[in-house]
Scaffold this motif. Structure first.
Motif, PDB file in Angstrom:
ATOM      1  N   ARG A  44       0.845  -1.207   0.000  1.00  0.00           N
ATOM      2  CA  ARG A  44       0.000   0.000   0.000  1.00  0.00           C
ATOM      3  C   ARG A  44       0.872   1.246   0.000  1.00  0.00           C
ATOM      4  O   ARG A  44       0.537   2.253  -0.631  1.00  0.00           O
ATOM      5  CB  ARG A  44      -0.910   0.017   1.215  1.00  0.00           C
ATOM      6  CG  ARG A  44      -2.028  -0.991   1.135  1.00  0.00           C
ATOM      7  CD  ARG A  44      -2.891  -0.947   2.354  1.00  0.00           C
ATOM      8  NE  ARG A  44      -3.744   0.231   2.292  1.00  0.00           N
ATOM      9  CZ  ARG A  44      -4.696   0.488   3.163  1.00  0.00           C
ATOM     10  NH1 ARG A  44      -4.922  -0.327   4.161  1.00  0.00           N
ATOM     11  NH2 ARG A  44      -5.439   1.562   3.045  1.00  0.00           N
ATOM     12  N   MET A  47       2.065   1.965  -3.489  1.00  0.00           N
ATOM     13  CA  MET A  47       0.987   2.502  -4.330  1.00  0.00           C
ATOM     14  C   MET A  47       0.679   3.952  -3.955  1.00  0.00           C
ATOM     15  O   MET A  47       0.446   4.781  -4.827  1.00  0.00           O
ATOM     16  CB  MET A  47      -0.270   1.639  -4.210  1.00  0.00           C
ATOM     17  CG  MET A  47      -0.127   0.276  -4.835  1.00  0.00           C
ATOM     18  SD  MET A  47      -1.690  -0.618  -5.015  1.00  0.00           S
ATOM     19  CE  MET A  47      -2.320  -0.645  -3.368  1.00  0.00           C
ATOM     20  N   VAL A  50       3.221   6.149  -5.493  1.00  0.00           N
ATOM     21  CA  VAL A  50       2.978   6.315  -6.930  1.00  0.00           C
ATOM     22  C   VAL A  50       1.943   7.412  -7.161  1.00  0.00           C
ATOM     23  O   VAL A  50       2.135   8.299  -8.005  1.00  0.00           O
ATOM     24  CB  VAL A  50       2.519   4.983  -7.571  1.00  0.00           C
ATOM     25  CG1 VAL A  50       1.895   5.211  -8.944  1.00  0.00           C
ATOM     26  CG2 VAL A  50       3.671   4.011  -7.663  1.00  0.00           C
ATOM     27  N   LYS A  81      -2.160   3.832 -12.984  1.00  0.00           N
ATOM     28  CA  LYS A  81      -2.361   2.410 -13.234  1.00  0.00           C
ATOM     29  C   LYS A  81      -1.108   1.767 -13.833  1.00  0.00           C
ATOM     30  O   LYS A  81      -0.670   0.701 -13.389  1.00  0.00           O
ATOM     31  CB  LYS A  81      -3.556   2.193 -14.171  1.00  0.00           C
ATOM     32  CG  LYS A  81      -3.853   0.722 -14.438  1.00  0.00           C
ATOM     33  CD  LYS A  81      -5.005   0.547 -15.397  1.00  0.00           C
ATOM     34  CE  LYS A  81      -4.535   0.915 -16.765  1.00  0.00           C
ATOM     35  NZ  LYS A  81      -5.448   0.604 -17.843  1.00  0.00           N
ATOM     36  N   GLN A  83       1.997   2.819 -13.655  1.00  0.00           N
ATOM     37  CA  GLN A  83       3.111   2.813 -12.707  1.00  0.00           C
ATOM     38  C   GLN A  83       2.916   1.758 -11.622  1.00  0.00           C
ATOM     39  O   GLN A  83       3.889   1.146 -11.168  1.00  0.00           O
ATOM     40  CB  GLN A  83       3.295   4.195 -12.100  1.00  0.00           C
ATOM     41  CG  GLN A  83       3.857   5.188 -13.099  1.00  0.00           C
ATOM     42  CD  GLN A  83       3.972   6.587 -12.531  1.00  0.00           C
ATOM     43  OE1 GLN A  83       4.084   6.775 -11.329  1.00  0.00           O
ATOM     44  NE2 GLN A  83       3.953   7.574 -13.410  1.00  0.00           N
ATOM     45  N   VAL A  84       1.691   1.521 -11.206  1.00  0.00           N
ATOM     46  CA  VAL A  84       1.436   0.441 -10.243  1.00  0.00           C
ATOM     47  C   VAL A  84       1.719  -0.906 -10.912  1.00  0.00           C
ATOM     48  O   VAL A  84       2.312  -1.794 -10.292  1.00  0.00           O
ATOM     49  CB  VAL A  84      -0.003   0.514  -9.676  1.00  0.00           C
ATOM     50  CG1 VAL A  84      -0.341  -0.737  -8.882  1.00  0.00           C
ATOM     51  CG2 VAL A  84      -0.166   1.746  -8.807  1.00  0.00           C
ATOM     52  N   LYS A  85       1.349  -1.064 -12.177  1.00  0.00           N
ATOM     53  CA  LYS A  85       1.673  -2.292 -12.907  1.00  0.00           C
ATOM     54  C   LYS A  85       3.176  -2.515 -12.953  1.00  0.00           C
ATOM     55  O   LYS A  85       3.652  -3.640 -12.833  1.00  0.00           O
ATOM     56  CB  LYS A  85       1.151  -2.221 -14.348  1.00  0.00           C
ATOM     57  CG  LYS A  85      -0.259  -2.623 -14.546  1.00  0.00           C
ATOM     58  CD  LYS A  85      -0.556  -2.621 -16.045  1.00  0.00           C
ATOM     59  CE  LYS A  85      -2.001  -2.886 -16.320  1.00  0.00           C
ATOM     60  NZ  LYS A  85      -2.281  -2.867 -17.769  1.00  0.00           N
ATOM     61  N   LEU A  87       5.321  -1.935 -10.844  1.00  0.00           N
ATOM     62  CA  LEU A  87       5.891  -2.395  -9.572  1.00  0.00           C
ATOM     63  C   LEU A  87       6.190  -3.890  -9.617  1.00  0.00           C
ATOM     64  O   LEU A  87       6.915  -4.404  -8.774  1.00  0.00           O
ATOM     65  CB  LEU A  87       4.952  -2.069  -8.408  1.00  0.00           C
ATOM     66  CG  LEU A  87       4.750  -0.587  -8.097  1.00  0.00           C
ATOM     67  CD1 LEU A  87       3.695  -0.414  -7.003  1.00  0.00           C
ATOM     68  CD2 LEU A  87       6.051   0.075  -7.700  1.00  0.00           C
ATOM     69  N   ILE A  94      -5.907  -4.107 -11.561  1.00  0.00           N
ATOM     70  CA  ILE A  94      -5.626  -2.784 -11.011  1.00  0.00           C
ATOM     71  C   ILE A  94      -6.659  -1.801 -11.533  1.00  0.00           C
ATOM     72  O   ILE A  94      -6.849  -1.676 -12.742  1.00  0.00           O
ATOM     73  CB  ILE A  94      -4.211  -2.328 -11.402  1.00  0.00           C
ATOM     74  CG1 ILE A  94      -3.182  -3.310 -10.849  1.00  0.00           C
ATOM     75  CG2 ILE A  94      -3.937  -0.922 -10.899  1.00  0.00           C
ATOM     76  CD1 ILE A  94      -1.798  -3.134 -11.404  1.00  0.00           C
ATOM     77  N   ALA A  96      -7.642   2.231 -11.137  1.00  0.00           N
ATOM     78  CA  ALA A  96      -7.206   3.531 -10.637  1.00  0.00           C
ATOM     79  C   ALA A  96      -8.284   4.561 -10.930  1.00  0.00           C
ATOM     80  O   ALA A  96      -8.787   4.639 -12.050  1.00  0.00           O
ATOM     81  CB  ALA A  96      -5.893   3.949 -11.296  1.00  0.00           C
ATOM     82  N   VAL A 139      -6.366   3.657  -5.759  1.00  0.00           N
ATOM     83  CA  VAL A 139      -5.991   2.479  -6.534  1.00  0.00           C
ATOM     84  C   VAL A 139      -6.493   1.257  -5.789  1.00  0.00           C
ATOM     85  O   VAL A 139      -6.211   1.082  -4.605  1.00  0.00           O
ATOM     86  CB  VAL A 139      -4.450   2.374  -6.726  1.00  0.00           C
ATOM     87  CG1 VAL A 139      -4.096   1.094  -7.451  1.00  0.00           C
ATOM     88  CG2 VAL A 139      -3.919   3.573  -7.471  1.00  0.00           C
ATOM     89  N   THR A 141      -6.480  -2.925  -5.890  1.00  0.00           N
ATOM     90  CA  THR A 141      -5.807  -4.078  -6.478  1.00  0.00           C
ATOM     91  C   THR A 141      -6.509  -5.344  -5.996  1.00  0.00           C
ATOM     92  O   THR A 141      -6.667  -5.552  -4.798  1.00  0.00           O
ATOM     93  CB  THR A 141      -4.323  -4.126  -6.105  1.00  0.00           C
ATOM     94  OG1 THR A 141      -4.197  -4.108  -4.682  1.00  0.00           O
ATOM     95  CG2 THR A 141      -3.573  -2.948  -6.691  1.00  0.00           C
TER      96      THR A 141
END
Length: 145
Positions: A44, A47, A50, A81, A83-85, A87, A94, A96, A139, A141
């Motif tokens: 978390r 995220m 991000v 979205k 940038q979280v991918k 990770l 995901i 966002a 976000v 997940t």
């Protein structure tokens, strides 16, 4: 050919192709590839960072513009979205969302409901404000089992 077979009706290269059918097929054993739990729990904190970095990088001291807002929220949510991918967490859906509005004289009430597994699904949010606008990024997940 010298082996006594009549090859006059076969096309070139087809000689001996029927020999494969004389060998029995060995059934392959395949293991299930699905997982019921993630390899690693999604962070978390990562995220939230991000969302924060995206808002601060794009919005900065930007003025609120009602005409630009629809495109801006799409851009921000897509960037978050992606940038979280990046990770590197696998098998997560995901989602966002970004809400954007002027900071003077406005209120926003929002709610969301999901059916999820508390042990592996999570969310992160961040609220950004400057003198002219606010932005709320969330976000979600959800692990795909």
């Amino acid at each position: 050919m010298g082996d006594g077979r009549d090859t006059s009706g076969l096309r070139p290269g087809a000689v001996g192709s029927s020999a494969r059918s004389h060998f029995p097929r060995i059934p392959m054993k395949l293991e299930n590839t699905y997982r019921l739990e993630p390899v690693a729990q999604i962070s978390r904190l990562a995220m939230t960072k991000v969302i924060k970095d995206t808002f601060e990088g794009i919005l900065g001291n930007k003025q609120y513009d009602e005409g630009e807002s629809p495109d801006l929220v799409k851009l921000l949510s897509d960037m978050i979205k992606e940038q979280v991918k990046s990770l590197g967490y696998q098998r997560y859906k995901i989602v966002a969302t970004v809400a954007l509005g002027p900071s003077k004289g406005t209120t926003l009430t929002s709610a969301s409901r999901f059916v999820w597994n508390d042990s592996c699904d999570t969310y992160a949010e961040y609220v950004y404000t400057n003198a002219c606008m606010y932005a709320i990024g969330t976000v979600f997940t959800v692990f795909l089992d």
